[in-house]
Design a protein around this motif. Structure first.
Motif, PDB file in Angstrom:
ATOM      1  N   GLU A  99       0.834  -1.202   0.000  1.00 25.93           N
ATOM      2  CA  GLU A  99       0.000   0.000   0.000  1.00 25.93           C
ATOM      3  C   GLU A  99       0.872   1.256   0.000  1.00 25.93           C
ATOM      4  O   GLU A  99       0.570   2.238  -0.686  1.00 25.93           O
ATOM      5  CB  GLU A  99      -0.921  -0.010   1.230  1.00 25.93           C
ATOM      6  N   ALA A 100       1.956   1.230   0.764  1.00 28.74           N
ATOM      7  CA  ALA A 100       2.850   2.392   0.845  1.00 28.74           C
ATOM      8  C   ALA A 100       3.509   2.696  -0.494  1.00 28.74           C
ATOM      9  O   ALA A 100       3.787   3.852  -0.821  1.00 28.74           O
ATOM     10  CB  ALA A 100       3.922   2.156   1.905  1.00 28.74           C
ATOM     11  N   ARG A 101       3.753   1.654  -1.295  1.00 32.96           N
ATOM     12  CA  ARG A 101       4.423   1.847  -2.587  1.00 32.96           C
ATOM     13  C   ARG A 101       3.513   2.444  -3.652  1.00 32.96           C
ATOM     14  O   ARG A 101       4.005   2.972  -4.653  1.00 32.96           O
ATOM     15  CB  ARG A 101       4.962   0.504  -3.095  1.00 32.96           C
ATOM     16  N   LYS A 102       2.207   2.369  -3.455  1.00 31.06           N
ATOM     17  CA  LYS A 102       1.279   2.863  -4.467  1.00 31.06           C
ATOM     18  C   LYS A 102       1.512   4.350  -4.708  1.00 31.06           C
ATOM     19  O   LYS A 102       1.574   5.139  -3.772  1.00 31.06           O
ATOM     20  CB  LYS A 102      -0.167   2.621  -4.041  1.00 31.06           C
ATOM     21  N   GLY A 103       1.657   4.715  -5.967  1.00 35.10           N
ATOM     22  CA  GLY A 103       1.883   6.109  -6.308  1.00 35.10           C
ATOM     23  C   GLY A 103       3.325   6.540  -6.217  1.00 35.10           C
ATOM     24  O   GLY A 103       3.660   7.683  -6.525  1.00 35.10           O
ATOM     25  N   SER A 104       4.200   5.635  -5.767  1.00 36.09           N
ATOM     26  CA  SER A 104       5.632   5.953  -5.669  1.00 36.09           C
ATOM     27  C   SER A 104       6.370   5.138  -6.720  1.00 36.09           C
ATOM     28  O   SER A 104       6.729   3.983  -6.485  1.00 36.09           O
ATOM     29  CB  SER A 104       6.167   5.643  -4.269  1.00 36.09           C
ATOM     30  N   THR A 105       6.577   5.752  -7.885  1.00 36.56           N
ATOM     31  CA  THR A 105       7.219   5.037  -8.976  1.00 36.56           C
ATOM     32  C   THR A 105       8.672   4.712  -8.650  1.00 36.56           C
ATOM     33  O   THR A 105       9.192   3.684  -9.065  1.00 36.56           O
ATOM     34  CB  THR A 105       7.153   5.874 -10.262  1.00 36.56           C
ATOM     35  N   TYR A 106       9.295   5.593  -7.913  1.00 31.11           N
ATOM     36  CA  TYR A 106      10.689   5.381  -7.496  1.00 31.11           C
ATOM     37  C   TYR A 106      10.667   4.922  -6.038  1.00 31.11           C
ATOM     38  O   TYR A 106      10.588   5.732  -5.121  1.00 31.11           O
ATOM     39  CB  TYR A 106      11.492   6.671  -7.636  1.00 31.11           C
TER      40      TYR A 106
END
Length: 597
Positions: A99-106
């Motif tokens: 969930e934390a990675r969503k929206g964080s391409t890098y």
């Protein structure tokens, strides 16, 4: 030994998908259109790119939610009140990280050691192959080694990295050979004594669309003092600061200017709350411990420190040698927290804009959906472990904690080792147990279908997973008192390691004093009689302590050594003999050491 290259699965994940960065003033590159067509322009990345760094440490194979206090964290509210939150378990950790990675391409996920070792039975019984599989599923990109990665020696660590069946126990899955870790273990300061070369990769570089972040991994220099001698045989552990500074220069020469150090050494914040602001001013605030001096001396070329080992939670800043604040984090232990750090990468300089670094710890709550792949993994390994894990070995009247200066469980284990020792030598006088060897409490609530108050072999294994033996040695009274003083002096002065003692040994610990003086010598008594410095005492302890581990050099000087049986077997035998469904083992009073504060 050398580590294999980073596996393709993890590399593909960090390389796939160019991010579209909407930055004010960004240049747009015009793409020619063919006749009769209209093509949209492709955006050119702007100067600054936020890189998400998710990190954790000291998982210790806790795939299932850890029990008791080991599975809780403390939250402090703005009004000063506190709240206890149940936390941990890789089924939940996976959900939170994804969930934390969503929206964080890098996005990069890193760890600071002790991923394996001192693990519950579901992982430890299989030499931590289940944990490596879980970490692969969590998409861990890189980790430093910790001291516990050496519990079974460098060759076993290399097998966890590279894959292959266990040399003695073979393969556990008939359909597939163990493939090893999809991520590199970094061991920059661990070298072969003969060749002087690192036994695994010293550093690793994450790359994506021109963004490069280097990771240097080290464990604490004092690892040989807290690991069995066999586990570190033939290895040399170098200074953390010197090693990191050395490889920071190597990375700089390669054009990698954004650098993160993964350090398996840590500190202690002034508050146990995971969200405590350790940058708050005032007396008694902040953070203390070995990581402070380390952080103050690591080159300013390193942009952030991800740390571990102390099982504490903090997201602080500590000034680097140039006097500039630098982020230092730790996510407690057992998968109860993860840290989310934003590193702002400057494409013009290739470095991190340190003034823009933000970091915070987040709770791995258990109120989210479980990750199905982790549930399947746990169920598969639990089924293999069940015949061993579910066997009842005794009964307890209530939860027996492993916390406190003297813990109820510490007393119980020391008594169990004394009983085992007396069965070998009736003249044995006392037993000593190191607190770090007691990995979890004995919980009263049932963990499965066994019923409340029933202790299973799996639960006992989680308490004592190290496969030590119970050894008997002769010590003079003077040596015994010196050993007690080593709890609070020398390498243990800053962070005392209070030995758990068997029934009959009593003394006063005066914490208002400093160093060895904290042990009130005249108060040390055995069965009410003062310890005679010139007399010889027969003392039982585990093989780790008998080797001088945890800074107890005096215990390593014992004579007339007798190697007894397995410490877990001794504990099982004692609990079975001293409890029943009708007469469960009472919760020990933990009143053998009088503490003056």
């Amino acid at each position: 030994m050398s580590a294999r290259p980073h596996k393709k699965r993890a590399t593909r994940r960090v390389l796939i998908g160019a991010a579209v960065l909407s930055t004010t003033g960004a240049l747009i590159a015009a793409i020619p259109a063919t006749a009769g067509e209209t093509q949209s322009a492709a955006p050119v990345p702007g100067r600054y790119q936020d890189v998400q760094l998710l990190s954790f440490n000291d998982l210790h194979g806790n795939l299932e939610p850890p029990a008791g206090s080991s599975g809780r964290v403390t939250h402090v509210h703005e009004d000063g009140t506190t709240e206890t939150i149940n936390a941990g378990g890789v089924e939940y950790l996976a959900t939170h990280l994804r969930e934390a990675r969503k929206g964080s391409t890098y996005s990069i996920t890193a760890a600071a050691g002790d991923m394996v070792g001192a693990s519950p039975l579901i992982s430890g019984l299989f030499h931590d192959e289940p944990t490596i599989e879980a970490l692969n599923g969590l998409d861990l990109d890189v980790t430093s080694v910790g001291n516990h990665e050496f519990d079974e020696g460098a060759k076993e660590l290399a097998r966890l990295q590279n894959g292959g069946c266990h040399p003695e126990d073979g393969c556990y899955d008939d359909s597939e050979k163990f493939g090893g870790a999809n991520f590199p273990f970094l061991a920059a300061n661990v070298t072969d004594e003969q060749t002087g070369k690192p036994i695994l990769k010293p550093y690793w570089v994450w790359k994506k669309n021109g963004v490069k972040v280097g990771f240097i991994g080290v464990t604490l220099e004092g690892t040989p003092d807290i690991v069995s001698a066999e586990g570190v045989k033939g290895l040399k552990f170098g200074d953390e600061v010197e090693t990191i500074n050395k490889y920071a220069k190597v990375l700089q020469k390669q054009g990698v200017k954004s650098i993160v150090a993964l350090i398996h050494e840590g500190g202690a914040p002034a508050s146990a709350a995971y969200n405590y602001d350790c940058d708050s001013p005032g007396p008694g605030d902040g953070i203390s411990g070995p990581i402070v001096d380390i952080a103050k001396n690591i080159t300013p070329q390193v942009d952030a420190l991800v740390t571990g080992h102390t099982h504490q939670a903090y997201a602080c800043t500590i000034d680097d040698p140039a006097g500039n604040p630098r982020t230092v984090t730790s996510a407690a232990s057992f998968g109860r927290l993860y840290t989310d750090t934003t590193l702002t990468y400057d494409r013009w300089t290739g470095d991190i804009a340190r003034t823009a670094v933000k970091s915070a710890n987040h709770v791995v709550t258990r109120d989210v959906a479980k990750a199905p792949d982790m549930t399947d993994l746990i169920n598969r390994w639990k089924a293999l472990a069940a015949p061993v894990a579910s066997r009842p070995i005794g009964y307890i009247a209530g939860e027996i904690s492993n916390s406190g200066t003297e813990s109820p469980l510490g007393d119980m284990i020391a008594d169990a080792q004394l009983a085992h020792a007396k069965s070998l030598d009736a003249e044995t006088d006392l037993a000593l147990m190191n607190p770090g060897g007691i990995r979890a409490p004995l919980t009263y609530a049932a963990s499965g279908s066994e019923g409340d108050g029933v202790v299973t072999y799996g639960e006992a294994y989680t308490v004592q997973p190290f496969a030590n033996t119970v050894n008997l040695v002769d010590l003079t009274g003077d040596q015994l008192i010196t050993a007690l003083q080593q709890q609070v002096s020398g390498s243990n002065e800053a962070a005392p390691k209070i030995l758990q003692v068997s029934s009959g040994l009593t003394y006063t610990l005066d914490l208002t004093k400093t160093g060895a003086a904290r042990v009130v010598t005249d108060s040390v008594k055995l069965n009410g009689a003062a310890i005679d410095p010139a007399a010889t005492y027969r003392v039982a302890m585990n093989s780790f302590l008998a080797g001088g581990g945890d800074g107890f050099a005096e215990l390593g000087k014992g004579t007339n050594v007798l190697v007894g049986g397995d410490d877990l077997a001794a504990f099982e035998s004692y609990l079975t003999a001293n409890s029943s469904a009708g007469t469960p083992y009472p919760v020990p009073a933990a009143d053998r050491i009088t503490v003056v504060k």
